[in-house]
Design an enzyme around this catalytic site. Structure first.
Site, PDB file in Angstrom:
ATOM      1  N   LYS A   1       0.799  -1.228   0.000  1.00  0.00           N
ATOM      2  CA  LYS A   1       0.000   0.000   0.000  1.00  0.00           C
ATOM      3  C   LYS A   1       0.834   1.281   0.000  1.00  0.00           C
ATOM      4  CE  LYS A   1      -4.168  -1.937   0.226  1.00  0.00           C
ATOM      5  NZ  LYS A   1      -5.263  -1.683  -0.691  1.00  0.00           N
TER       6      LYS A   1
HETATM    7  C1  LIG Z   1      -2.490  -7.273   3.123  1.00  0.00           C
HETATM    8  C2  LIG Z   1      -3.006  -6.903   1.768  1.00  0.00           C
HETATM    9  N1  LIG Z   1      -3.412  -5.690   1.542  1.00  0.00           N
HETATM   10  C3  LIG Z   1      -3.877  -5.333   0.317  1.00  0.00           C
HETATM   11  C4  LIG Z   1      -3.928  -6.195  -0.735  1.00  0.00           C
HETATM   12  C5  LIG Z   1      -4.418  -5.791  -2.088  1.00  0.00           C
HETATM   13  O1  LIG Z   1      -5.401  -4.937  -1.934  1.00  0.00           O
HETATM   14  P1  LIG Z   1      -6.017  -4.055  -3.069  1.00  0.00           P
HETATM   15  O2  LIG Z   1      -7.071  -4.876  -3.692  1.00  0.00           O
HETATM   16  O3  LIG Z   1      -6.570  -2.931  -2.275  1.00  0.00           O
HETATM   17  O4  LIG Z   1      -4.981  -3.631  -4.034  1.00  0.00           O
HETATM   18  C6  LIG Z   1      -3.532  -7.452  -0.542  1.00  0.00           C
HETATM   19  C7  LIG Z   1      -3.586  -8.380  -1.643  1.00  0.00           C
HETATM   20  O5  LIG Z   1      -3.210  -9.464  -1.579  1.00  0.00           O
HETATM   21  C8  LIG Z   1      -3.062  -7.816   0.718  1.00  0.00           C
HETATM   22  O6  LIG Z   1      -2.643  -9.050   0.933  1.00  0.00           O
END
Ligand SMILES: Cc1ncc(COP(=O)(O)O)c(C=O)c1O
Length: 447
Positions: free
Chosen positions: A43
């Site tokens: 993120k």
């Molecule tokens: C901990 C975590 N956060 C976020 C994401 C992906 O999120 P987004 O769909 O918001 O890109 C993942 C995807 O595997 C994840 O494991």
């Protein structure tokens, strides 16, 4: 060697590593280690791109106020960029998020507002509804990763091209989880049709069912953090997804633990869903291929949960012998108990209780139960300023023992008298039961 002028320059460009500890029926399985980002997760990329886009089009002015609804990692990415660029950040966080993440957010300077995790979209306490309301009341920039085009754009412009280069354009599939849908959408836009886009979804989330049937079903609950949804986020484009896998918590946790034990990679819990789905996909392929999935964040944040047998047992996620009687309520069975001896000094009891985060301990003399020591005994010692005394002097010897055949009502009666339930089996200590052990047991039965 990478050299950067400031931490923001270290976002992205994460390593790709091949793992071989799973049976992939001949396919290559590669992991993109997003845990190597400076804020610890995938993120960071969208934190940078969503703040950058708002700066560029004037929605965010120098020293401005940013607000977001977040499951944690997006908050960390935003908090990192906000701290470095001088913005005030407020985050609305559902109350099932790990304490470690929230501590990290606060230490980075973010304001954290907890809200309920048991309500759905449209409810005023739902984290996204609440963030939107605060933004409209304060004029803050509401990031809204679920609708923000700079979210998938970050993955289309950085994550996917990195994978393409790292695999020398020889790639058959990318396996993604969905939180906001940014990653899967960015991958879908960048990669040619020859690359399969595969969905990994925690059991309880509605997305895999939606891919298979086109219908958004009823959501359940799950323990892995960061992925899975009770709705299809507006930016989430699932049109390229032909394969979707549902993975339950037990399989996800077992997978990350294998990954650590066999490959030394300390991955977050969602990685268990992604990797387990990737392995299933590999085995279903008609020919071996090259498959990439993600370690989206580090397991360091989940050490006290997924990596601790006691927590997994409390959640009913590791198999334990079941007896069909009071013994099933015992969370810490003899041999797993945090204990103290009657001759130990009170300071030893105090240190042990703090270390293991328990509020009472059995006192065992060569294996035999002779008493219980709890917080109130320690308080008496603390008030007297004497932690050097032996445990024997303050422990409670008034023990209420229960046979395995005793009823839950009999146990409740013991707990109601402020005592700990001591379960004895054929004269030997089987384990002790506290109020929270009984709550956990009853909750598991309801689930
Ligand atoms: C901990 C975590 N956060 C976020 C994401 C992906 O999120 P987004 O769909 O918001 O890109 C993942 C995807 O595997 C994840 O494991």
């Amino acid at each position: 060697m990478i050299v950067a002028d400031g931490l923001i320059g270290l976002i992205g460009k994460t390593p790709l590593v091949r793992v071989s500890c799973f049976d992939t029926a001949g396919s290559e399985l590669w992991l993109k280690l997003e845990s190597h980002n400076p804020g610890g997760s995938i993120k960071d990329r969208i934190g940078l791109s969503m703040i950058g886009a708002a700066e560029a089009d004037g929605r965010l002015k120098p020293g401005g106020h940013i607000i977001e609804a977040t499951a944690g990692n997006t908050g960390l990415g935003l908090a990192l960029v906000s701290a470095l660029r001088g913005y005030k950040l407020t985050l609305v966080v559902p109350d099932k998020m790990s304490q470690e993440k929230v501590t990290h957010l606060k230490a980075l300077g973010a304001e954290v507002i907890w809200t309920r995790s048991d309500v759905g979209k449209g409810h005023p306490a739902y984290y996204q509804d609440m963030a939107q309301r605060i933004a409209s009341e304060t004029g803050a920039f509401y990031v809204n990763q679920f609708e923000n085009p700079a979210n998938p754009a970050a993955h289309e412009r950085t994550t996917a091209p990195e994978i393409w280069e790292q695999t020398a354009h020889k790639l058959d599939a990318v396996v993604c989880g969905v939180g906001s849908g940014g990653t899967i959408t960015g991958m879908s836009r960048f990669f040619p049709p020859s690359v399969d886009i595969v969905l990994a979804d925690p059991k309880g989330s509605v997305l895999a069912g939606y891919v298979e049937t086109g219908v958004v079903g009823e959501a359940g609950s799950w323990l892995v953090e960061g992925i899975g949804e009770d709705f299809v986020p507006p930016i989430c484009d699932l049109s390229r997804v032909k394969h979707a896998y549902t993975i339950d918590d037990a399989e996800a946790f077992a997978t990350v633990r294998t990954l650590l034990a066999k490959e030394g990679i300390l991955a977050g819990t969602s990685s268990g869903v992604l990797i387990a789905a990737a392995v299933k996909y590999c085995r279903e392929r008609t020919a071996p291929g090259r498959v990439v999935t993600f370690v989206c964040d580090s397991g360091a944040k989940y050490l006290s949960k997924a990596y601790r047998d006691e927590w997994l047992a409390d959640q009913g996620l590791i198999p334990r012998q079941q007896f069909g009687d009071l013994r099933d309520v015992v969370a810490r069975r003899a041999g797993q108990l945090v204990e103290v001896s009657p001759e130990d000094a009170l300071r030893v009891a105090y240190a042990r209780m703090r270390l293991h985060d328990v509020s009472q301990m059995p006192v065992l003399d060569r294996g035999a139960l002779v008493g219980i020591i709890d917080e109130s005994d320690l308080l008496v010692a603390a008030l007297a300023g004497d932690f050097g005394k032996p445990v024997r002097d303050v422990m409670s010897t008034k023990l209420e023992t229960l046979a395995p055949s005793a009823s839950v009502a009999e146990l409740v009666a013991v707990l109601d008298r402020g005592l700990v339930g001591v379960v004895m089996d054929k004269g030997a200590l089987f384990g002790i039961v506290t109020r929270i052990d009984l709550v956990n047991y009853l909750r598991r039965r309801i689930a």
